[in-house]
Design an enzyme around this catalytic site. Structure first.
Site, PDB file in Angstrom:
ATOM      1  N   HIS A  21     -44.945 -49.253  -5.394  1.00  0.00           N
ATOM      2  CA  HIS A  21     -44.484 -48.176  -6.436  1.00  0.00           C
ATOM      3  C   HIS A  21     -43.074 -48.094  -6.430  1.00  0.00           C
ATOM      4  CE1 HIS A  21     -48.235 -46.031  -6.082  1.00  0.00           C
ATOM      5  NE2 HIS A  21     -48.544 -46.686  -5.013  1.00  0.00           N
ATOM      6  N   ASP A 114     -43.897 -41.046 -10.608  1.00  0.00           N
ATOM      7  CA  ASP A 114     -44.991 -41.999 -10.070  1.00  0.00           C
ATOM      8  C   ASP A 114     -46.304 -40.930 -10.112  1.00  0.00           C
ATOM      9  OD1 ASP A 114     -45.450 -44.687  -8.346  1.00  0.00           O
ATOM     10  OD2 ASP A 114     -46.818 -43.066  -7.832  1.00  0.00           O
ATOM     11  N   THR A 137     -48.609 -47.285 -12.118  1.00  0.00           N
ATOM     12  CA  THR A 137     -48.203 -48.564 -11.439  1.00  0.00           C
ATOM     13  C   THR A 137     -49.472 -49.566 -11.254  1.00  0.00           C
ATOM     14  OG1 THR A 137     -48.419 -48.031  -9.102  1.00  0.00           O
ATOM     15  CG2 THR A 137     -46.269 -47.435 -10.246  1.00  0.00           C
ATOM     16  N   VAL A 333     -40.785 -62.507   1.139  1.00  0.00           N
ATOM     17  CA  VAL A 333     -40.221 -63.619   0.406  1.00  0.00           C
ATOM     18  C   VAL A 333     -40.099 -63.112  -0.991  1.00  0.00           C
ATOM     19  CG1 VAL A 333     -41.587 -65.644   1.508  1.00  0.00           C
ATOM     20  CG2 VAL A 333     -42.518 -64.183  -0.331  1.00  0.00           C
ATOM     21  N   GLN A 335     -40.940 -63.062  -4.165  1.00  0.00           N
ATOM     22  CA  GLN A 335     -42.148 -63.392  -5.071  1.00  0.00           C
ATOM     23  C   GLN A 335     -41.775 -63.954  -6.382  1.00  0.00           C
ATOM     24  OE1 GLN A 335     -46.118 -61.641  -3.908  1.00  0.00           O
ATOM     25  NE2 GLN A 335     -46.197 -61.133  -6.192  1.00  0.00           N
ATOM     26  N   TRP A 353     -51.378 -54.565  -8.364  1.00  0.00           N
ATOM     27  CA  TRP A 353     -51.058 -54.676  -9.797  1.00  0.00           C
ATOM     28  C   TRP A 353     -49.876 -55.307 -10.063  1.00  0.00           C
ATOM     29  CZ3 TRP A 353     -53.881 -55.665 -13.616  1.00  0.00           C
ATOM     30  CH2 TRP A 353     -53.480 -55.470 -14.913  1.00  0.00           C
ATOM     31  N   ASN A 354     -48.826 -55.025  -9.293  1.00  0.00           N
ATOM     32  CA  ASN A 354     -47.258 -55.890  -9.637  1.00  0.00           C
ATOM     33  C   ASN A 354     -47.671 -57.290  -9.483  1.00  0.00           C
ATOM     34  OD1 ASN A 354     -45.636 -53.366  -9.827  1.00  0.00           O
ATOM     35  ND2 ASN A 354     -46.533 -53.025  -8.064  1.00  0.00           N
ATOM     36  N   SER A 355     -48.296 -57.651  -8.570  1.00  0.00           N
ATOM     37  CA  SER A 355     -48.388 -59.355  -8.432  1.00  0.00           C
ATOM     38  C   SER A 355     -49.328 -59.884  -9.431  1.00  0.00           C
ATOM     39  CB  SER A 355     -49.238 -59.557  -7.004  1.00  0.00           C
ATOM     40  OG  SER A 355     -48.575 -59.138  -5.830  1.00  0.00           O
ATOM     41  N   GLU A 358     -46.788 -60.105 -12.385  1.00  0.00           N
ATOM     42  CA  GLU A 358     -46.013 -61.288 -12.253  1.00  0.00           C
ATOM     43  C   GLU A 358     -46.695 -62.540 -12.193  1.00  0.00           C
ATOM     44  OE1 GLU A 358     -44.602 -60.123  -8.397  1.00  0.00           O
ATOM     45  OE2 GLU A 358     -43.758 -58.085  -9.056  1.00  0.00           O
TER      46      GLU A 358
HETATM   47  N1  UDP Z   1     -43.393 -58.831  -2.831  1.00  0.00           N
HETATM   48  C1  UDP Z   1     -42.501 -59.517  -2.583  1.00  0.00           C
HETATM   49  N2  UDP Z   1     -42.613 -60.205  -1.471  1.00  0.00           N
HETATM   50  C2  UDP Z   1     -43.499 -60.146  -0.494  1.00  0.00           C
HETATM   51  C3  UDP Z   1     -44.538 -59.160  -0.668  1.00  0.00           C
HETATM   52  C4  UDP Z   1     -44.420 -58.499  -1.997  1.00  0.00           C
HETATM   53  O1  UDP Z   1     -41.498 -59.772  -3.426  1.00  0.00           O
HETATM   54  O2  UDP Z   1     -43.413 -60.565   0.491  1.00  0.00           O
HETATM   55  C5  UDP Z   1     -43.210 -58.034  -4.046  1.00  0.00           C
HETATM   56  C6  UDP Z   1     -44.210 -58.424  -5.170  1.00  0.00           C
HETATM   57  O3  UDP Z   1     -43.725 -59.189  -5.855  1.00  0.00           O
HETATM   58  C7  UDP Z   1     -44.627 -57.004  -5.884  1.00  0.00           C
HETATM   59  C8  UDP Z   1     -44.714 -56.034  -5.032  1.00  0.00           C
HETATM   60  O4  UDP Z   1     -43.858 -56.491  -3.919  1.00  0.00           O
HETATM   61  O5  UDP Z   1     -43.710 -56.826  -6.969  1.00  0.00           O
HETATM   62  C9  UDP Z   1     -46.020 -55.699  -4.224  1.00  0.00           C
HETATM   63  O6  UDP Z   1     -46.678 -55.057  -5.073  1.00  0.00           O
HETATM   64  P1  UDP Z   1     -48.178 -55.018  -5.394  1.00  0.00           P
HETATM   65  O7  UDP Z   1     -48.601 -54.447  -6.505  1.00  0.00           O
HETATM   66  O8  UDP Z   1     -48.380 -56.489  -5.675  1.00  0.00           O
HETATM   67  O9  UDP Z   1     -48.906 -54.872  -4.005  1.00  0.00           O
HETATM   68  P2  UDP Z   1     -48.653 -54.070  -2.596  1.00  0.00           P
HETATM   69  O10 UDP Z   1     -47.819 -54.474  -1.593  1.00  0.00           O
HETATM   70  O11 UDP Z   1     -48.665 -52.515  -3.223  1.00  0.00           O
HETATM   71  O12 UDP Z   1     -50.262 -54.131  -2.032  1.00  0.00           O
HETATM   72  C1  G50 Z   2     -52.645 -47.737  -3.490  1.00  0.00           C
HETATM   73  C2  G50 Z   2     -53.639 -47.650  -2.694  1.00  0.00           C
HETATM   74  C3  G50 Z   2     -54.948 -47.555  -3.141  1.00  0.00           C
HETATM   75  C4  G50 Z   2     -55.355 -47.156  -4.311  1.00  0.00           C
HETATM   76  C5  G50 Z   2     -54.360 -46.996  -5.355  1.00  0.00           C
HETATM   77  C6  G50 Z   2     -52.992 -47.162  -4.900  1.00  0.00           C
HETATM   78  C7  G50 Z   2     -55.007 -46.694  -6.593  1.00  0.00           C
HETATM   79  C8  G50 Z   2     -53.963 -46.575  -7.822  1.00  0.00           C
HETATM   80  C9  G50 Z   2     -54.192 -45.237  -8.656  1.00  0.00           C
HETATM   81  O1  G50 Z   2     -51.940 -47.142  -5.706  1.00  0.00           O
HETATM   82  O2  G50 Z   2     -55.896 -46.349  -6.814  1.00  0.00           O
HETATM   83  C10 G50 Z   2     -53.865 -44.093  -8.100  1.00  0.00           C
HETATM   84  C11 G50 Z   2     -53.625 -42.803  -8.794  1.00  0.00           C
HETATM   85  C12 G50 Z   2     -53.421 -41.460  -8.323  1.00  0.00           C
HETATM   86  C13 G50 Z   2     -53.216 -41.480  -7.035  1.00  0.00           C
HETATM   87  C14 G50 Z   2     -53.218 -42.396  -6.235  1.00  0.00           C
HETATM   88  C15 G50 Z   2     -53.540 -43.687  -6.901  1.00  0.00           C
HETATM   89  O3  G50 Z   2     -53.021 -40.108  -6.467  1.00  0.00           O
HETATM   90  O4  G50 Z   2     -53.409 -48.067  -1.434  1.00  0.00           O
HETATM   91  O5  G50 Z   2     -56.656 -46.927  -4.809  1.00  0.00           O
END
Ligand code: UDP
Ligand code: G50
Length: 455
Positions: A21, A114, A137, A333, A335, A353-355, A358
């Site tokens: 986020h 957010d 996000t 790392v 990424q 989703w960010n991954s 990317e």
């Molecule tokens: N990320 C990174 N290095 C790591 C782990 C994660 O740079 O070792 C970054 C990755 O590039 C992304 C974010 O952290 O921008 C993680 O967001 P994502 O939505 O992919 O997954 P989440 O960590 O929320 O499950």
């Molecule tokens: C993170 C997570 C589990 C998850 C989600 C995450 C989503 C994204 C959409 O972001 O589903 C979302 C919308 C409104 C809200 C929370 C999440 O209050 O670990 O499912």
């Protein structure tokens, strides 16, 4: 960008907890700064993870003209996911922000909040005469699920069946974020309240692009999912920040083009030790060199208190990794740097989703292995768009049944050797670049958004 009366809009951004986020909201802040806006970033302390604290310090020192507003909140002392609990503590804090917004100079004209914080902040901020936008996000597929969820619940009372989203299609029960099957869970009540609050927003910015998710974006913007839903503005892929070098860079530089499998499950997913071991076997048997980021704890601060890598994987395996020239790292790392590197030819990803975005930006083929939350919705996008493949039988992180090394090896080989996915993923990158190029769809959406902000 020139503003009509020389006074640029002053936009405040309000990120939520967790790197998934924090990163996109900061990327968006940097972009808006580049467009000549005045930008403030609201930061809540204490943060859950060390990665977030390090990131915010580096970010603010890299962009000194971004004004930061720091607020202290009291963490909730309750059992449960620390990130969801942090969502809740931030959600209870709009009263801390209001006086600061009112006294800011120049006056804050708009707030980008957010999605996880929408329902408690939106009414308070709007009452102060500040226009409010949501930043979503996750994928547009997930936004359509979120937008339609209250209607689905009302019609069915429970969320224990498949979900048909008008204009988008049928989402099988197994792809719905598991927590949403429990209507009493804190995450579910927040989710429904946020979804309903979206309808009061001036618009919803989202990190995706038209060519990646045309159907979902069209259904949302034509009012097919929810009639009268606010405008959804795809602005992705977001500007990459490249704040730091990564330790793996020298190693990557020494590898042949497209020869390395990068394996990471994001910033907050810990696999079971048993599944980690099978994954290790699989990666080794695939025959490809790999760069594997291992996490054994959800929150990075706790990582020091656990098993050494040798204890998780066995000394023999660690020796063999070294001998064959692969790399296993624990902790953070950069990424972006890794995915951009030409040595990387595949990405085994949880599909945060960010991954996914990317990987799309750099055209790296993805082997989707969703672990929880919205990740199966995102894995669906990976598969449909040609960015990668998804073995749906693996289920949530091998939770129900362990995925064996042999099976993983087979799929990793397929990812690295399939001419189909190796050529379709770079085509996704071309579309991603087009979206943010001059006159591209995301660039246009963002420019129109900024032009509309009242001063
Ligand atoms: N990320 C990174 N290095 C790591 C782990 C994660 O740079 O070792 C970054 C990755 O590039 C992304 C974010 O952290 O921008 C993680 O967001 P994502 O939505 O992919 O997954 P989440 O960590 O929320 O499950
Ligand atoms: C993170 C997570 C589990 C998850 C989600 C995450 C989503 C994204 C959409 O972001 O589903 C979302 C919308 C409104 C809200 C929370 C999440 O209050 O670990 O499912």
């Amino acid at each position: 960008m020139a503003f009509s009366d020389d006074e640029p809009p002053h936009i405040a951004l309000l990120p939520s907890a967790g790197m998934g986020h924090l990163t996109p909201l900061c990327q968006q802040a940097a972009t808006l700064l580049g467009y000549g806006c005045k930008v403030s970033l609201i930061v809540f302390h204490p943060m859950v993870s060390s990665s977030e604290s390090h990131f915010i310090t580096t970010f603010l020192s890299s962009f000194p003209s971004i004004h930061s507003i720091h607020l202290n909140i009291t963490p909730l002392n309750a059992p449960g996911d620390p990130f969801f609990l942090q969502f809740e503590s931030i959600r209870r804090s709009p009263h801390l922000l209001l006086p600061l917004l009112n006294s800011s100079s120049p006056r804050i004209t708009s707030l980008i909040v957010d999605m996880t914080l929408a329902s408690t902040f939106l009414p308070v901020i709007s009452s102060a005469g500040i226009s409010t936008y949501i930043f979503f996000t996750s994928s547009a597929a997930m936004l359509s699920l979120c937008a339609y969820f209250p209607t689905h619940i009302n019609a069915r009372k429970i969320s224990t069946c498949d979900m048909e989203i008008p204009g988008v299609g049928v989402i099988p029960k197994v792809s719905i974020p598991p927590l949403l099957h429990n209507p009493d869970h804190l995450f579910t009540t927040q989710f429904i309240e946020n979804s309903l609050a979206f309808q009061q927003a001036s618009g919803i910015l989202i990190n995706t692009f038209d060519d990646l998710e045309p159907e979902a974006l069209m259904a949302l913007n034509n009012g097919v999912v929810v009639p009268g839903f606010p405008r959804v503005i795809p602005v992705g892929p977001l500007k990459q920040l490249f704040l730091k070098e990564t330790s793996a860079l020298a190693w990557l530089d020494a590898q042949p083009e497209r020869s390395v499998v990068y394996v990471s499950f994001g910033s907050r997913t810990a696999m079971s030790v048993e599944q980690i071991r099978e994954l290790g076997v699989g990666l080794e048997r695939s025959g490809f060199r790999f760069l594997w980021v291992i996490k054994t704890k959800k929150v990075d601060k706790e990582e020091e208190q656990v098993l050494e890598l040798e204890e998780v994987l066995g000394e023999e395996f660690m020796e063999s990794i070294k001998a064959k020239g692969s790399m296993v790292v624990r902790g953070w790392v950069e990424q972006e740097v890794i995915l951009k590197h030409e040595a990387v030819g595949g990405f085994v990803s949880h599909c945060g989703w960010n991954s996914v975005m990317e990987a799309a930006l750099y055209g790296v083929p993805v082997l989707a292995w969703p672990q929880h939350g919205d990740q199966k919705m995102n894995a669906g996008v990976v598969k449909r768009s040609g960015l990668g493949m998804w073995v749906e039988e693996w289920s949530w992180g091998g939770e129900e049944k362990l995925v064996k090394g042999e099976e993983i090896a087979k799929r990793v080989k397929e990812l690295m050797e399939s001419t189909t996915v190796q050529s379709s993923a770079p085509r996704v990158a071309v579309k991603a670049m087009n979206a943010i190029a001059e006159r591209g769809s995301s660039r246009k959406g963002l420019t129109e958004f900024i032009a509309k902000l009242k001063v």
